[in-house]
Design a protein around this motif. Sequence first.
Motif, PDB file in Angstrom:
ATOM      1  N   ASN A   1       0.808  -1.224   0.000  1.00 48.04           N
ATOM      2  CA  ASN A   1       0.000   0.000   0.000  1.00 48.04           C
ATOM      3  C   ASN A   1       0.841   1.274   0.000  1.00 48.04           C
ATOM      4  N   HIS A   2       2.141   1.160   0.297  1.00 46.73           N
ATOM      5  CA  HIS A   2       3.006   2.343   0.352  1.00 46.73           C
ATOM      6  C   HIS A   2       4.176   2.229  -0.644  1.00 46.73           C
ATOM      7  N   ARG A   3       3.932   1.575  -1.751  1.00 49.29           N
ATOM      8  CA  ARG A   3       4.986   1.358  -2.750  1.00 49.29           C
ATOM      9  C   ARG A   3       5.632   2.665  -3.183  1.00 49.29           C
ATOM     10  N   GLN A   4       4.811   3.660  -3.526  1.00 48.04           N
ATOM     11  CA  GLN A   4       5.354   4.909  -4.053  1.00 48.04           C
ATOM     12  C   GLN A   4       6.187   5.641  -3.010  1.00 48.04           C
ATOM     13  N   ASP A   5       5.675   5.707  -1.778  1.00 50.45           N
ATOM     14  CA  ASP A   5       6.411   6.377  -0.709  1.00 50.45           C
ATOM     15  C   ASP A   5       7.746   5.662  -0.449  1.00 50.45           C
ATOM     16  N   ILE A   6       7.725   4.330  -0.461  1.00 51.21           N
ATOM     17  CA  ILE A   6       8.938   3.559  -0.212  1.00 51.21           C
ATOM     18  C   ILE A   6       9.961   3.802  -1.317  1.00 51.21           C
ATOM     19  N   ALA A   7       9.489   3.849  -2.551  1.00 47.89           N
ATOM     20  CA  ALA A   7      10.403   4.087  -3.674  1.00 47.89           C
ATOM     21  C   ALA A   7      11.050   5.465  -3.560  1.00 47.89           C
ATOM     22  N   GLU A   8      10.271   6.464  -3.148  1.00 50.99           N
ATOM     23  CA  GLU A   8      10.813   7.819  -3.034  1.00 50.99           C
ATOM     24  C   GLU A   8      11.861   7.908  -1.924  1.00 50.99           C
ATOM     25  N   VAL A   9      11.589   7.268  -0.786  1.00 52.31           N
ATOM     26  CA  VAL A   9      12.565   7.277   0.308  1.00 52.31           C
ATOM     27  C   VAL A   9      13.801   6.478  -0.088  1.00 52.31           C
ATOM     28  N   GLY A  10      13.590   5.335  -0.733  1.00 53.17           N
ATOM     29  CA  GLY A  10      14.713   4.502  -1.142  1.00 53.17           C
ATOM     30  C   GLY A  10      15.657   5.194  -2.101  1.00 53.17           C
ATOM     31  N   ALA A  11      15.130   6.100  -2.904  1.00 55.23           N
ATOM     32  CA  ALA A  11      15.966   6.823  -3.865  1.00 55.23           C
ATOM     33  C   ALA A  11      16.969   7.740  -3.183  1.00 55.23           C
ATOM     34  N   ASN A  12      16.729   8.046  -1.904  1.00 61.20           N
ATOM     35  CA  ASN A  12      17.614   8.944  -1.169  1.00 61.20           C
ATOM     36  C   ASN A  12      18.597   8.207  -0.268  1.00 61.20           C
ATOM     37  N   LEU A  13      18.623   6.883  -0.338  1.00 59.65           N
ATOM     38  CA  LEU A  13      19.531   6.090   0.491  1.00 59.65           C
ATOM     39  C   LEU A  13      20.759   5.684  -0.307  1.00 59.65           C
ATOM     40  N   SER A  14      21.883   5.504   0.361  1.00 63.00           N
ATOM     41  CA  SER A  14      23.120   5.127  -0.340  1.00 63.00           C
ATOM     42  C   SER A  14      23.324   3.624  -0.381  1.00 63.00           C
ATOM     43  N   PHE A  15      22.809   2.892   0.625  1.00 63.25           N
ATOM     44  CA  PHE A  15      22.969   1.442   0.758  1.00 63.25           C
ATOM     45  C   PHE A  15      24.430   1.042   0.957  1.00 63.25           C
ATOM     46  N   ARG A  16      25.287   1.997   1.327  1.00 62.64           N
ATOM     47  CA  ARG A  16      26.662   1.660   1.670  1.00 62.64           C
ATOM     48  C   ARG A  16      26.725   1.250   3.136  1.00 62.64           C
ATOM     49  N   LYS A  17      27.643   0.331   3.449  1.00 68.95           N
ATOM     50  CA  LYS A  17      27.768  -0.127   4.830  1.00 68.95           C
ATOM     51  C   LYS A  17      28.070   1.039   5.773  1.00 68.95           C
ATOM     52  N   ALA A  18      28.877   1.963   5.302  1.00 67.63           N
ATOM     53  CA  ALA A  18      29.254   3.092   6.150  1.00 67.63           C
ATOM     54  C   ALA A  18      28.058   3.975   6.494  1.00 67.63           C
ATOM     55  N   ASP A  19      27.006   3.912   5.661  1.00 72.88           N
ATOM     56  CA  ASP A  19      25.836   4.768   5.874  1.00 72.88           C
ATOM     57  C   ASP A  19      24.643   3.985   6.422  1.00 72.88           C
ATOM     58  N   ALA A  20      24.859   2.751   6.885  1.00 72.54           N
ATOM     59  CA  ALA A  20      23.746   1.896   7.304  1.00 72.54           C
ATOM     60  C   ALA A  20      22.918   2.537   8.414  1.00 72.54           C
ATOM     61  N   ILE A  21      23.577   3.109   9.399  1.00 77.92           N
ATOM     62  CA  ILE A  21      22.834   3.720  10.514  1.00 77.92           C
ATOM     63  C   ILE A  21      22.062   4.946  10.030  1.00 77.92           C
ATOM     64  N   LYS A  22      22.690   5.739   9.205  1.00 78.90           N
ATOM     65  CA  LYS A  22      22.020   6.923   8.661  1.00 78.90           C
ATOM     66  C   LYS A  22      20.809   6.529   7.824  1.00 78.90           C
ATOM     67  N   ASP A  23      20.977   5.530   6.948  1.00 75.91           N
ATOM     68  CA  ASP A  23      19.870   5.070   6.109  1.00 75.91           C
ATOM     69  C   ASP A  23      18.717   4.556   6.970  1.00 75.91           C
ATOM     70  N   ALA A  24      19.056   3.768   7.996  1.00 78.01           N
ATOM     71  CA  ALA A  24      18.013   3.221   8.865  1.00 78.01           C
ATOM     72  C   ALA A  24      17.243   4.330   9.568  1.00 78.01           C
ATOM     73  N   GLY A  25      17.941   5.366   9.969  1.00 78.87           N
ATOM     74  CA  GLY A  25      17.283   6.485  10.626  1.00 78.87           C
ATOM     75  C   GLY A  25      16.297   7.186   9.707  1.00 78.87           C
ATOM     76  N   ILE A  26      16.687   7.365   8.447  1.00 78.11           N
ATOM     77  CA  ILE A  26      15.801   8.014   7.471  1.00 78.11           C
ATOM     78  C   ILE A  26      14.531   7.189   7.275  1.00 78.11           C
ATOM     79  N   VAL A  27      14.705   5.871   7.154  1.00 78.83           N
ATOM     80  CA  VAL A  27      13.563   4.993   6.903  1.00 78.83           C
ATOM     81  C   VAL A  27      12.633   4.959   8.118  1.00 78.83           C
ATOM     82  N   ARG A  28      13.192   4.853   9.312  1.00 76.16           N
ATOM     83  CA  ARG A  28      12.348   4.788  10.504  1.00 76.16           C
ATOM     84  C   ARG A  28      11.625   6.106  10.761  1.00 76.16           C
ATOM     85  N   ALA A  29      12.277   7.193  10.399  1.00 75.31           N
ATOM     86  CA  ALA A  29      11.610   8.492  10.546  1.00 75.31           C
ATOM     87  C   ALA A  29      10.404   8.600   9.623  1.00 75.31           C
ATOM     88  N   ALA A  30      10.490   7.953   8.464  1.00 75.83           N
ATOM     89  CA  ALA A  30       9.405   8.034   7.486  1.00 75.83           C
ATOM     90  C   ALA A  30       8.306   7.015   7.738  1.00 75.83           C
TER      91      ALA A  30
END
Length: 375
Positions: A13-42
Amino acid sequence: MSFSVAEVHFLHNHRQDIAEVGANLSFRKADAIKDAGIVRAAFGSMGRAVIELLQARQSGKLPTDWLMDHDSAQQATPLPVVARRAQRIEQFRPGALVHDVTCSIGTEATGFSRYIGSDLDKSRVLMAHYNVGVPVCVADALQSPVSADVVIADPARRAGGRRIVSPDQLLPPLPKLLELPGELAVKCAPGLDFSQWHGLVSVVSVAGGVKEACLYTPGLAGAERREAVVITDRGVDVVTDLEPGAEQLADVAGRYVIDPDGAIVRAGLVRQFAVREGLWMLDERIAYLTGDRIPAGYSGFEIEEIVPLKKLKAALQARDCGSVEILVRGVDADPDEVRRKLKLRGRRPMAAVLTRIGSQGVALVCQARQHANES
């Protein structure tokens, strides 16, 4: 970690929102905590599921808009393998109704026009429904709710943390699957003992990696009983046991050494491949081939020298070698340990094939890997 049914509905039900947030993530190991924070905030409490979905999509094996968790993405059959299976089934059972009794997230459905899927995992059945939009239901693989022309099954390949080595020990066991009506295609690990199987064993690789061995009942096979299917970006090559496979040993090595694709080796068709391509075996017990050309669509190594194993370091240093691809078969050697001991400091990339010819361990000192269209 698998999703709950509620999480699957949320992700859909939230495909579009997930795609938009995912486009702003790096998926690098060094950024794992930062990425997780962005996703949980959303997405709040659903953040864990969203993170797993986005990470699973990074595998590149499946369409990027599909629903999948980590395990289902890793276990999913690559789409080129699905297409090859569908081609075989259509050849021998045109227009067949296909029932995939372990459908997971629906990968096999992409190959068939008449398809029904079922699985014991409710969340995966729901993901399959959203992914491919075909009839799916929750059911035990051995208690089929429908009668189909062809049954596809992918039994569990591990039990108690150990790899299963016999088709009779699969979960569910092969003998039980054979009791289902219709023809059967069973996806298995390539290392199983298939010696008692009287249908076709088809071993398939994609981009050099062996993906599965599929057991087909005789109604889905011709006269062949062993098949290697090699899928690359250059096309599909098929080797079968109907091709001549006389033993050919080389008195001396040819210009190149060729390591046959893993599907060819696992299917036991090295000799057939050698005869077809005009190659020879360096040793009757070892699956390295040699010849004066690299077969079209494959890669190999041009041989510069053959030396005893203990002289490999000196041979590479004399050639200004700085990096080396190491292949090992037939001798007790760990490539990483060998590379560490070589202590190479040159500039030239090379390759070394460590093997046995007769009773002697040798190293084939070679140029870097070449593909046929480069040789």
